[in-house]
Design an enzyme around this catalytic site. Structure first.
Site, PDB file in Angstrom:
ATOM      1  CB  ALA A 176      45.311  82.778  16.568  1.00 34.76           C
ATOM      2  CE1 TYR A 200      51.130  82.606  25.316  1.00 31.39           C
ATOM      3  CE2 TYR A 200      49.290  81.074  25.287  1.00 31.39           C
ATOM      4  CZ  TYR A 200      50.106  81.847  25.995  1.00 31.39           C
ATOM      5  OH  TYR A 200      49.914  81.674  27.281  1.00 31.39           O
ATOM      6  CB  THR A 202      47.987  76.818  24.011  1.00 29.05           C
ATOM      7  OG1 THR A 202      47.717  78.030  23.635  1.00 29.05           O
ATOM      8  CG2 THR A 202      48.671  76.910  25.409  1.00 29.05           C
ATOM      9  CE  LYS A 203      46.594  80.195  19.469  1.00 32.13           C
ATOM     10  NZ  LYS A 203      46.681  80.787  20.696  1.00 32.13           N
ATOM     11  N   GLY A 204      49.395  75.004  17.520  1.00 28.49           N
ATOM     12  CA  GLY A 204      49.446  73.817  16.953  1.00 28.49           C
ATOM     13  C   GLY A 204      50.962  73.713  16.607  1.00 28.49           C
TER      14      GLY A 204
END
Length: 398
Positions: A176, A200, A202-204
């Site tokens: 994740a 999600y 806030t992910k990369g």
């Protein structure tokens, strides 16, 4: 006197380009917004990017973890190794089956599962009998290990894979935080039996909500493909005629074309987003290098860190500084922070498994000391300067 920003700076925000907005709008206008051509294209491009043989889009990484475990036939008589430092999704999906999560400690530097922490747990809690690894406390058969690549640093997959092979365990990587990290010359996505990614907010890269599972196993890919949409043996898009058959009680885990359209643009922009996060991390590491009582994250060993998070550790100086004081002082300056993660054994739900804090000394030390500072590709130079100024003022005023 404390100088605060005029607006609050969260520890993470998504970076959505106008191109991504245009592509999502085009899908909304197309008349086909659920799983369709964009999902298929996203899967193909993601597999190409990571070097994986199969990539299957899901509506969350949690769904991906669940279906990876389901595809190996996990049941209530089984158990799975999970690091004590991770988000609940890693272990909760084990619990969906009535199976037993067995926690390992983590290393003191990167807070990752290692060969040593896994081996220690095996020797302490399990016995190898008749070709199976058995949990001594419950009598359950250990079927898999779920290493978590925390904050963007990657577990040593060669050693974990070797140990897993010795004990006939499937390896399900919780990645994740890891996209698009590199480990020993290869992108994350091909080292374990399964690799599960999160998209999600806030992910990369993000699809708002979403995830992807990569695997080299064709039969597992087919099972997950079936089970992500109600156990129906024909996908909706491109189905010849109206006829289909339900062949298993599946789930509603498919990704929409709306999400996939966003994902395709994010994937194309991933290298630029990554470079910006690397740049911010390097500025932090340089600016904070000489601050007392503050310990900085290290670059990846044998690869390239994704820099999903910038996790610092704070020494406790009574009455002056500790992790909670740093968090509070940043808040006064209108700067957000977060903790990754509260160890699983601290949560009320997981305490039913009898985990004892004393068995996880490195996880416990992490919990008392760690805080994540703002780090996301959309940070302006002014945002970065504000964080640097705030942290320096907090530590130099001690």
């Amino acid at each position: 006197m404390i100088t605060a920003r005029k607006t609050f700076l969260p520890f993470a925000l998504p970076s959505i380009s106008e191109k991504a907005i245009e592509e999502v709008a085009a899908v909304l206008r197309s008349g086909w917004i659920t799983s369709g051509p964009k999902v298929k294209e996203f899967e193909e491009e993601f597999a190409k990017y990571t070097g994986a043989e199969f990539a299957l889009a899901m509506n969350s990484a949690t769904a991906g973890l669940h279906l990876a475990l389901e595809s190996i036939g996990l049941c209530s008589e089984d158990a799975v190794f999970v690091p004590a430092v991770t988000f609940t999704a890693t272990a909760e999906t084990v619990c969906y089956f009535g199976a037993e999560p067995i926690l390992t400690d983590v290393d003191p530097i990167f807070n990752l599962m290692t060969e040593a922490t896994l081996k220690e747990t095996i020797e302490k809690e399990c016995v190898f009998s008749k070709g199976n690894l058995v949990h001594k406390k419950t009598g359950k058969t250990v079927r898999a290990v779920m290493p978590v690549h925390l904050a963007g640093a990657v577990c040593d997959m060669d050693s974990i894979n070797s140990l897993a092979k010795e004990y006939h365990l499937y390896v399900i990587e919780d990645s994740a935080h890891a996209f698009p990290a590199v480990h020993k010359g290869e992108r994350i996505g091909t080292h374990g039996d399964f690799t599960v990614f999160s998209f999600y907010a806030t992910k990369g890269i993000t699809t708002g909500e979403g995830g992807m599972v990569t695997t080299r196993h064709a039969h597992f890919a087919e099972r997950m493909k079936l089970m992500r949409l109600h156990g129906i043996n024909r996908e909706t898009y491109g189905r010849p005629g109206w006829y289909y058959e339900v062949v298993s009680p599946g789930y509603k885990y498919n990704m929409s074309d709306i999400a996939a359209a966003l994902g395709l643009v994010q994937l194309a922009e991933a290298e630029d987003l990554w470079r910006r996060r690397i740049q911010i991390a390097e500025i932090y590491r340089s600016e904070f290098a000489d601050l007392p009582f503050l310990h900085l994250p290290l670059p990846a060993i044998d690869g390239e860190h994704s820099w999903h998070l910038f996790r610092v550790e704070v020494d406790t100086v009574p009455g002056k500084i500790n992790r909670d004081i740093l968090c509070s002082e940043l808040q006064k300056r209108n700067i957000g922070s977060s903790l990754h993660f509260i160890p699983l054994y601290e949560h009320p739900f997981y305490q039913r498994f009898g985990f004892e804090r004393k068995n996880y000394p490195n996880a416990d030390a992490m919990y008392k000391r760690t805080l994540s500072l703002p780090l996301f590709a959309g940070m302006t130079d002014g945002d970065i300067e504000d964080v640097v100024t705030a942290v320096k003022s907090i530590f130099t005023d001690l």
